[in-house]
Design a protein around this motif. Structure first.
Motif: not given
Length: 564
Positions: A245-256
């Motif tokens: 599919p075509t990308p729909g989100e922005t790359l981001r880093e999250v704490a896990t």
């Protein structure tokens, strides 16, 4: 044959440690006795079954045009060194030295020996194609022998090896051997599947396994619900995934924090497991490598170890090596910014806006997309996973379903793997040296005994197909030692049947009727005649002409005609 003169040590209960039905019944019915782990002595009844299996195999192999030979069990190391397998084979290959300190091995298979025979004795295209087979003892030092003769260390196998001048000629031989194996298994009344398979240590390009279907089988077979596709789990593939599919989100880093498994990360981020990817670090020839799979898929080690640069055998990288290569520990690594070789399963390569490790402990990346956030070359993408039930089957053949099977035969297209390495050649029509195309074809004789039992038994005991039963008919003589009329009728029937070529087993033991019937049910011969004093007074004996049939009252003089 008189049962009192035959070694048939039956048991009422299965010995401890016998897990599957075939192992239990082979011990209880006195077919085999264990000498050591994976090593068995075959007793008279078991050996008679083996001989019947061998007879069917010989008839069909001879019908296919193959020539029977017999090669040595002990093979010189020099031949295996020529092919390169002396170093490649692991501890499964039993090695030994003679009194002169020359190295030998106990043959697990005979590609090297037959190739040596070919290069010495076959010189012209006029002698091709040719196919040689043997029925002979093999030894493989299994790390964990189990399930009785189903996975033993010493066993009997029919192995054949073909040589052809060109691909078309080889293909004809391969098809004939495929048909030959099918004929053999049908004659044994077995429900089986021929499936695409991995070539393993034998090498070569393509192969097919023949599996007898049974819940006790060690192998999983994937098959199409609406077509003819079938393969073992090591080789099975699903239909290619749809386009990414075509990308729909922005790359981001999250704490896990504290989340290192796919399930934990998916739950914490509230995303489906199938939108996460897992990075598996394995050993490479030049350091760790990353394999990227969808979070809900499992790695297929057989497929993975064929990737370029993978250390053999396949092994996972240590945590120390992973940290050195990526800066993070397992559970937090991923493909973005990775400075090690990366290979991606094609299902993972079809994802958009996925989650992966950030190569920083306790952190993951969300909204990751191939091409935009990290490069993905076509050479990095391949089929690396195990298929799952419900996956779309190749070529629009419905969905993949699973069955369990016992591998009893395997046929291989070897190409020139051995002939090239060992310098085997022949003169073609133009008088030029040419390398033959080889095939090999194995069938487990002793394993077939177990496979037959897995499909042909019930709660009471064995239920032999007529073609494989150790005897054709069981004469159960009640009170044989006490009743003169029973003894005379039983002896007469034994003589008449033997003269007619019907192999009969006469239970003439001084046992109670209950013991005789229990043993008869356990041994499971397809036809049975019960000879008792009461029936003889009425001018008849009881005849069962096949499994599942009712007992009939038959005059003794008519028994032979009824059984023929």
């Amino acid at each position: 044959m008189r049962q009192s003169q035959l070694l048939i040590p039956t048991l009422k209960e299965a010995p401890a440690g016998a897990e599957v039905a075939s192992h239990q019944l082979m011990l209880r019915a006195g077919l085999v006795r264990q000498v050591a782990a994976g090593l068995y002595t075959w007793l008279p009844l078991g050996l008679r079954v083996i001989r019947r299996i061998e007879a069917i195999i010989r008839e069909e192999m001879d019908r296919s045009g193959a020539q029977e030979v017999l090669m040595p069990v002990v093979q010189p190391a020099e031949l295996w060194q020529e092919s390169g397998r002396w170093e490649k084979m692991g501890p499964e290959l039993a090695r030994l030295a003679d009194r002169h300190e020359r190295d030998f091995c106990l043959g697990p298979t005979h590609e090297e020996v037959i190739t040596d025979l070919f290069r010495r004795e076959v010189h012209s295209y006029r002698q091709l194609p040719c196919n040689f087979y043997q029925i002979q003892t093999k030894f493989r030092d299994e790390v964990r022998p189990r399930f009785g003769v189903m996975r033993a260390r010493e066993f009997t196998m029919k192995d054949a090896y073909s040589f052809a001048a060109d691909q078309a000629s080889f293909d004809a031989t391969y098809r004939e051997m495929h048909d030959c194996y099918s004929r053999i298994l049908r004659r044994m009344q077995l429900d089986f599947r021929a499936v695409e398979a991995d070539t393993g240590n034998i090498g070569g390009a393509n192969s097919h396994e023949f599996h007898v279907l049974a819940e006790s089988g060690e192998d999983t077979i994937a098959y199409a619900s609406e077509g003819g596709y079938a393969a073992n789990l090591e080789r099975a593939v699903a239909a290619p995934p749809p386009p990414r599919p075509t990308p729909g989100e922005t790359l981001r880093e999250v704490a896990t924090p504290g989340r290192t498994t796919i399930a934990e990360v998916a739950q914490f981020l509230e995303v489906p497991v199938g939108r996460c990817v897992k990075a598996l670090a394995i050993g490479g020839e030049d350091g760790p490598m990353l394999l990227i799979l969808r979070g809900d898929h499992e790695l297929n080690a057989i497929k993975a170890q064929k990737l370029p640069g993978v250390k053999q055998p396949l092994e996972f990288a240590s945590e120390a090596d992973i940290r050195t290569a990526t800066g993070a520990g397992p559970g937090s690594i991923g493909p973005v910014g990775a400075e090690v070789p990366v290979f991606v399963d094609r299902e993972a390569a079809a994802l958009a806006d996925f989650v992966c490790g950030a190569n920083r402990d306790g952190h993951h990346l969300v909204g990751v997309n191939w091409g935009r956030d990290l490069l993905l070359d076509e050479a990095q993408v391949g089929d690396l996973r195990n298929v799952a039930v419900g996956d779309p089957a190749p070529n629009d053949q419905g969905e993949l379903q699973f069955l369990k099977g016992i591998e009893v035969g395997h046929i291989f297209q070897l190409g020139d793997t051995y002939s090239q390495a060992m310098g085997a050649s022949f003169l073609d029509r133009e008088g030029k040296a040419s390398v033959p195309i080889m095939g090999c074809y194995g069938m487990g004789v002793t394993r077939l005994v177990a496979a037959v039992i897995e499909q042909h038994h019930d709660a009471a005991g064995l239920r032999w197909p007529e073609a494989l039963a150790p005897f054709d008919v069981h004469l159960v003589a009640l009170n044989y030692g006490k009743s003169e009329s029973v003894r005379e009728a039983a002896d007469r029937l034994l003589a008449e049947l033997s003269a007619a070529g019907i192999e009969a087993l006469l239970d003439d033991r001084p046992e109670r009727p209950g013991v005789k019937f229990a043993d008869a049910d356990l041994l499971g011969l397809p036809k049975r005649v019960v000879i008792g004093e009461r029936g003889l007074k009425q001018g008849c004996v009881e005849v069962r002409a096949g499994h599942g049939r009712d007992l009939e009252q038959v005059a003794p003089a008519e028994v032979k005609a009824r059984l023929c």
